[in-house]
Enzyme design. Sequence first.
Site, PDB file in Angstrom:
ATOM      1  CG  ASP A 251      -1.717   1.213   1.401  1.00 45.89           C
ATOM      2  OD1 ASP A 251      -2.702   1.334   0.655  1.00 45.89           O
ATOM      3  OD2 ASP A 251      -1.377   2.063   2.248  1.00 45.89           O
ATOM      4  CD  GLU A 277      -1.870   2.804  -3.543  1.00 45.36           C
ATOM      5  OE1 GLU A 277      -2.651   3.738  -3.790  1.00 45.36           O
ATOM      6  OE2 GLU A 277      -1.375   2.607  -2.417  1.00 45.36           O
TER       7      GLU A 277
END
Length: 621
Positions: A251, A277
Amino acid sequence: MESYKSPDPRPAPRSPAPRLPARGTRARTALAAAALSVLAGAAVLVPVTLGASSSAAASSTALSAVQAAPPAGTGPIVKLWSWNWNSVARECVDVLGPAGYGAVQVSPPHDSMSKGGSVWWDVYQPARYTLTSKFGDENAFKNMIDACHGAGVKVHVDAVVNHMTGQGSTSYGGYSFSKYNYPGLYSSWDFRNSPSCVIDDEDYKKNGWRVQNCELVSLADLDTGSGYVRDRIAGWLNRLTALGVDGFRIDAAKHIHPDDLAAIKAKLTGSPYLHLEVIYGEGEAVQPSQYTGIGDVHEFVFGRKMKEQFTGQIKWLRTFGESWGLSVPADRAVTFVDNHDTERKDASKNDATLNYKYGDTYKLANVFMLAWPYGTPRVYSGFTWSDKEAGPPSANGGFVTDTDCGNGRWTCFHRQMAGMAGFHKAVAGTSVADWYDNDDNVIAFSRGNKGWVAINNGSGSVTRTFTTGLPAGTYANVAGSGSVTVGSGGTASVTVPAKSAVAVHVGGGPTPTPTATPSPTVSPGRVAASFNANATTYWGQNVFVVGDAAELGSWNPANAVALSAADYPVWKATVNLPAGRTISYKYIKKNPDGSVTWESDPDRSFTTPATGTVTRTDTWR
């Protein structure tokens, strides 16, 4: 988080200031704090080019050799977002494994700040690295991994390692904390907070240093340049790997310098698959290309292009690929039509995507993604929403309840793509051929001699003869219902209804394999019993009938009678049975892994006539 608060594209960029050297100790001196302040201020006055340093490039190249990329033909990823561990375990066994999905990505498993279930985003604010989340405890988590592995599905975890919390004081696990103070884990020395700074929208183009060193939406930014912090992060990921986790979605990787990620990766045990990400923004200082040496990277432009084409004309997709301005090469890209952030974006924005609310248009874009050879596709299933910040169905203070695909609260969209998961797996390694379009919104193409797909994004049905590239035979439509019969020349006459797709492939799907038992010659004292069962199947499943008569296998699934899928979704077979006898029977599905799924009780029954024939027309239950 794949932050839906990420900025929209902005005007012309300016080069950012240099990154501070990584700190190897937990102490921060007043001098270091002053230097940070000066350098942050110098960003406007002393522009330099941001990019991975030579050491980062070298380390990324060396580490890329141990990146566990998913091998071709293993099936796509499915993201079961906000599902609890018990529900994921059942879905792996009942749907994902039989369908051919290669991996399931689950939500962050750490203990997080609690908002009592009122929002979805509290789980993206870690409080401590323990398996006491709103999705279940450690036992449920381990049982989920074991169940998924037993079904042939790998498990990827959403790993939040850029930051800790920005608010709150109590976790779902009952742990007390405050921002910058997490007893037993981190203290104020472990954050970039001397002084703290918060990323501004303009920083994304003007100041890459601030993007990677300041706080994302005021979340406590971990000093990932610190050896202590790196050890804590790697220790958490290694614990998950020891429990059986196969990969990590990192993330907010865009907000961690590639050097820091490379250093953390070097501390990991085994070779977990990493996908990062890194949201693409045109002209921004931090780009996805800076991270491809660490792992695969999420291709955000892909979803934006799918919305652009499927709300316009899909004929242009013939040349779809990196030349369209995609931000990650095919061999390093994780592609998706939407995710939990992009589905919530304002539809008028340039970075918005399709979502489940677009209905058939959304489905067709996902069919294309799974049929087209670009990247590792990821199918998304979340929960339905009207409030963009509302959390998933929960009880008892925010703990997520079991997923029910029939109550309208969950999209369960991956089930609609089950057949296409098998298609993607079957055609891996083949190229696109036999392209057709009607100069508007109907396209078709083959994948070598392994599969063929037609997509009608228009408002009217289309019937024509297509070149499929497939061997002669009858194939089930894994993107819908019915079947396609291909002639000896590889052509087939196919009707593609409006806003629908037809997809067929060799060696799988609910096809007429194994060959159904042929209709036998009726002998005296016996009657011909026809069984017609309406049953939806996933990739690799086949339907059989089994019963108490010897002719139906005497309840032994190994001796059950195979039904033909030539008229899918109706499966058919005719069996000679004793006349004038009461017969008990059931339908079963044999799965690709050799397991058997029985339909629910009670047993079906009927009495055969003294002469003639009898037909049983049933629906799977």
